[in-house]
Write a protein that holds these residues in place. Structure first.
Motif, short mmCIF file in Angstrom:
data_model
loop_
_atom_site.label_atom_id
_atom_site.label_comp_id
_atom_site.label_asym_id
_atom_site.label_seq_id
_atom_site.Cartn_x
_atom_site.Cartn_y
_atom_site.Cartn_z
N GLY A 119 0.81 -1.22 0.00
CA GLY A 119 0.00 0.00 0.00
C GLY A 119 0.83 1.26 0.00
O GLY A 119 0.62 2.16 -0.82
N ALA A 120 1.80 1.34 0.91
CA ALA A 120 2.64 2.53 1.01
C ALA A 120 3.48 2.74 -0.25
O ALA A 120 3.72 3.88 -0.66
CB ALA A 120 3.56 2.42 2.23
N ALA A 121 3.93 1.63 -0.86
CA ALA A 121 4.75 1.75 -2.07
C ALA A 121 3.94 2.17 -3.28
O ALA A 121 4.41 2.95 -4.12
CB ALA A 121 5.46 0.42 -2.34
N LEU A 122 2.71 1.66 -3.39
CA LEU A 122 1.90 1.91 -4.59
C LEU A 122 1.14 3.23 -4.54
O LEU A 122 0.82 3.80 -5.59
CB LEU A 122 0.90 0.77 -4.79
CG LEU A 122 1.48 -0.60 -5.15
CD1 LEU A 122 0.40 -1.66 -5.09
CD2 LEU A 122 2.12 -0.57 -6.53
N ALA A 123 0.83 3.72 -3.35
CA ALA A 123 -0.04 4.90 -3.23
C ALA A 123 0.48 6.13 -4.00
O ALA A 123 -0.31 6.79 -4.69
CB ALA A 123 -0.26 5.25 -1.77
N PRO A 124 1.77 6.48 -3.94
CA PRO A 124 2.22 7.65 -4.72
C PRO A 124 2.00 7.49 -6.22
O PRO A 124 1.62 8.45 -6.90
CB PRO A 124 3.71 7.76 -4.38
CG PRO A 124 3.85 7.09 -3.06
CD PRO A 124 2.86 5.96 -3.08
N ALA A 125 2.23 6.29 -6.75
CA ALA A 125 2.03 6.05 -8.18
C ALA A 125 0.54 6.09 -8.54
O ALA A 125 0.16 6.60 -9.60
CB ALA A 125 2.64 4.72 -8.60
N VAL A 126 -0.31 5.58 -7.64
CA VAL A 126 -1.76 5.67 -7.87
C VAL A 126 -2.19 7.13 -7.85
O VAL A 126 -3.01 7.56 -8.68
CB VAL A 126 -2.53 4.85 -6.81
CG1 VAL A 126 -4.03 5.12 -6.91
CG2 VAL A 126 -2.26 3.36 -6.99
N GLY A 127 -1.65 7.90 -6.90
CA GLY A 127 -1.96 9.33 -6.87
C GLY A 127 -1.56 10.03 -8.15
O GLY A 127 -2.29 10.90 -8.65
N GLN A 128 -0.41 9.66 -8.69
CA GLN A 128 0.04 10.24 -9.95
C GLN A 128 -0.91 9.90 -11.08
O GLN A 128 -1.24 10.75 -11.92
CB GLN A 128 1.45 9.75 -10.27
CG GLN A 128 2.09 10.39 -11.49
CD GLN A 128 3.47 9.83 -11.79
OE1 GLN A 128 3.97 8.95 -11.07
NE2 GLN A 128 4.09 10.33 -12.84
N ALA A 129 -1.36 8.65 -11.12
CA ALA A 129 -2.30 8.23 -12.16
C ALA A 129 -3.63 8.98 -12.04
O ALA A 129 -4.18 9.45 -13.04
CB ALA A 129 -2.53 6.73 -12.09
N LEU A 130 -4.14 9.10 -10.82
CA LEU A 130 -5.39 9.81 -10.61
C LEU A 130 -5.24 11.30 -10.95
O LEU A 130 -6.16 11.91 -11.52
CB LEU A 130 -5.85 9.66 -9.16
CG LEU A 130 -6.36 8.28 -8.76
CD1 LEU A 130 -6.62 8.23 -7.26
CD2 LEU A 130 -7.63 7.92 -9.52
N SER A 131 -4.10 11.86 -10.63
CA SER A 131 -3.87 13.27 -10.95
C SER A 131 -3.91 13.52 -12.45
O SER A 131 -4.41 14.55 -12.91
CB SER A 131 -2.52 13.71 -10.38
OG SER A 131 -2.25 15.06 -10.67
N GLY A 132 -3.41 12.55 -13.22
CA GLY A 132 -3.39 12.70 -14.67
C GLY A 132 -4.73 12.45 -15.33
O GLY A 132 -4.87 12.67 -16.54
N ALA A 133 -5.72 12.00 -14.55
CA ALA A 133 -7.03 11.70 -15.14
C ALA A 133 -7.84 12.96 -15.42
O ALA A 133 -8.85 12.89 -16.13
CB ALA A 133 -7.82 10.77 -14.22
N GLY A 134 -7.43 14.10 -14.87
CA GLY A 134 -8.12 15.36 -15.14
C GLY A 134 -9.52 15.44 -14.57
O GLY A 134 -10.41 16.05 -15.18
N LEU A 135 -9.73 14.84 -13.40
CA LEU A 135 -11.06 14.82 -12.81
C LEU A 135 -11.43 16.18 -12.22
O LEU A 135 -10.61 16.83 -11.57
CB LEU A 135 -11.13 13.75 -11.72
CG LEU A 135 -10.92 12.31 -12.19
CD1 LEU A 135 -10.90 11.35 -11.02
CD2 LEU A 135 -12.00 11.91 -13.19
N LEU A 136 -12.66 16.57 -12.43
CA LEU A 136 -13.19 17.85 -11.95
C LEU A 136 -14.33 17.59 -10.98
O LEU A 136 -14.89 16.49 -10.94
CB LEU A 136 -13.68 18.69 -13.13
CG LEU A 136 -12.65 19.05 -14.20
CD1 LEU A 136 -13.33 19.75 -15.38
CD2 LEU A 136 -11.54 19.90 -13.62
N PRO A 137 -14.70 18.59 -10.17
CA PRO A 137 -15.84 18.41 -9.27
C PRO A 137 -17.08 17.93 -10.04
O PRO A 137 -17.41 18.48 -11.09
CB PRO A 137 -16.04 19.80 -8.67
CG PRO A 137 -14.68 20.42 -8.72
CD PRO A 137 -14.06 19.91 -9.98
N GLY A 138 -17.74 16.92 -9.51
CA GLY A 138 -18.91 16.34 -10.16
C GLY A 138 -18.60 15.16 -11.04
O GLY A 138 -19.52 14.42 -11.42
#
Length: 339
Positions: A119-138
């Protein structure tokens, strides 16, 4: 007189051999110069003083030491460049848009396994992937159940304020917290500052309960989010008949599941990525595999040798277009695909 004819030079170190004659330097002299310069960090001027020669000769000594193999210089590629190249190769091999590699997983301590450290090792890379998804409120972010996503959700990810977080599968009747999809939804929503949406239904209701659940307004509200999802974060299950940890509703004695090599969102598939049904799967309250193909950003997160065939087949099926994994699993995927 031509330089090549000057054979009567004084016998000192700086006997003025030309570059063409550098191969006549004794090995002991080459070693002494190289040791002073490379090991003891002396400057060329200091080496020249200690050896009683000129800086020009020291330069020739060092060059000859390299040529003869007395000095061997290794250029090590930085870890981030190595990982980037490995990730790109896996992405090309699996026809994915992006592969995010974590740092190597640490060795688990006594009595601990890979699930306790991933979990601790993968979380930063998952955060990077989610950040690149371009998600907006809603926007809608779907999350699956499973141990990997559960462990990742114990750590900070990336701020996604106002994003609607919803489960991909029912599971409020499961004893393990990592198959309680509402629990994972809550944890992920907290980690991204999103808004959780809960699905109060078992993954596989009985024949009598199933039609009534589909009519329930609270369940309909979540099911209606699925077609509008902008992103999905999902674990990848190992071959079901080889697992010791699997949701209780999965009929592991089913003959049809013998062909399954993995699953995403509790939907099983074979080696070619084709869906594998089992008895009662028509009542499964889970996102359809075909629907996942239409979600713009689908992020699978998985590690381990037992997940290699599952990852490869899931990518072939087109159920995710991005992957988060560790370097060891990435290398094993390449070995399997290219071997």
């Amino acid at each position: 007189m031509p330089r090549s004819a000057q054979s009567s030079s004084p016998p000192g170190v700086d006997g003025s051999p030309s570059d063409a004659d550098a191969g006549h330097f004794p090995a002991s002299l080459l070693y002494a110069a190289a040791k002073l310069y490379y090991t003891e960090d002396a400057t060329q001027a200091e080496v020249a003083t200690q050896l009683g020669t000129s800086r020009a000769t020291v330069s020739r000594l060092l060059a000859e030491a390299k040529r003869r193999g007395i000095v061997r210089i290794e250029v090590v590629q930085p870890a981030e460049l190595t990982s980037g190249d490995l990730g790109d190769r896996v992405a090309r091999a699996l026809s994915l848009t992006t592969v995010f590699l974590s740092h190597p997983l640490p060795q688990p301590g006594p009595g601990r396994g890979i699930v306790d450290v991933m979990g601790a090792a993968l979380a930063p890379a998952v955060g990077q992937a989610l950040s690149g998804a371009g998600l907006l409120p809603g926007d809608v972010l779907l999350v699956s159940s499973g141990r990997t996503v559960y462990e990742v959700a114990q750590y900070d990810l990336v701020p996604l304020p106002g994003v609607l977080v919803a489960p991909t599968v029912g599971g409020n009747d499961q004893p393990e917290e990592w198959y309680q999809t509402n629990e994972i939804t809550r944890r992920v929503a907290n980690r991204v500052n999103g808004r959780p949406n809960y699905l109060f239904a078992p993954a596989l209701p009985g024949p009598d309960l199933y039609p009534s659940l589909l009519k329930d307004p609270s369940i309909q509200r979540v099911l209606h989010l699925w077609p509008h999802a902008r992103c999905a974060l999902m674990g990848v299950g190992a071959p079901p008949l080889m697992r010791s940890d699997i949701p209780q509703f999965v009929p592991t004695r089913s003959n049809s599941l013998r062909a399954a090599v993995g699953d995403v969102c509790s939907r099983f598939y074979d080696r070619d990525g084709n869906e594998v049904d089992f008895e009662g799967s028509d009542r499964l309250i889970a996102v359809e595999l075909e629907a996942l193909r239409h979600v713009p950003v689908t992020i699978a997160v998985a590690v381990g040798q037992d997940k290699v065939s599952s990852i490869i087949a899931g990518a072939r099926g087109g159920y995710f277009n991005q992957l988060v994994t560790d370097p060891a699993t990435a290398a094993a995927i390449l070995d399997s695909v290219e071997g």
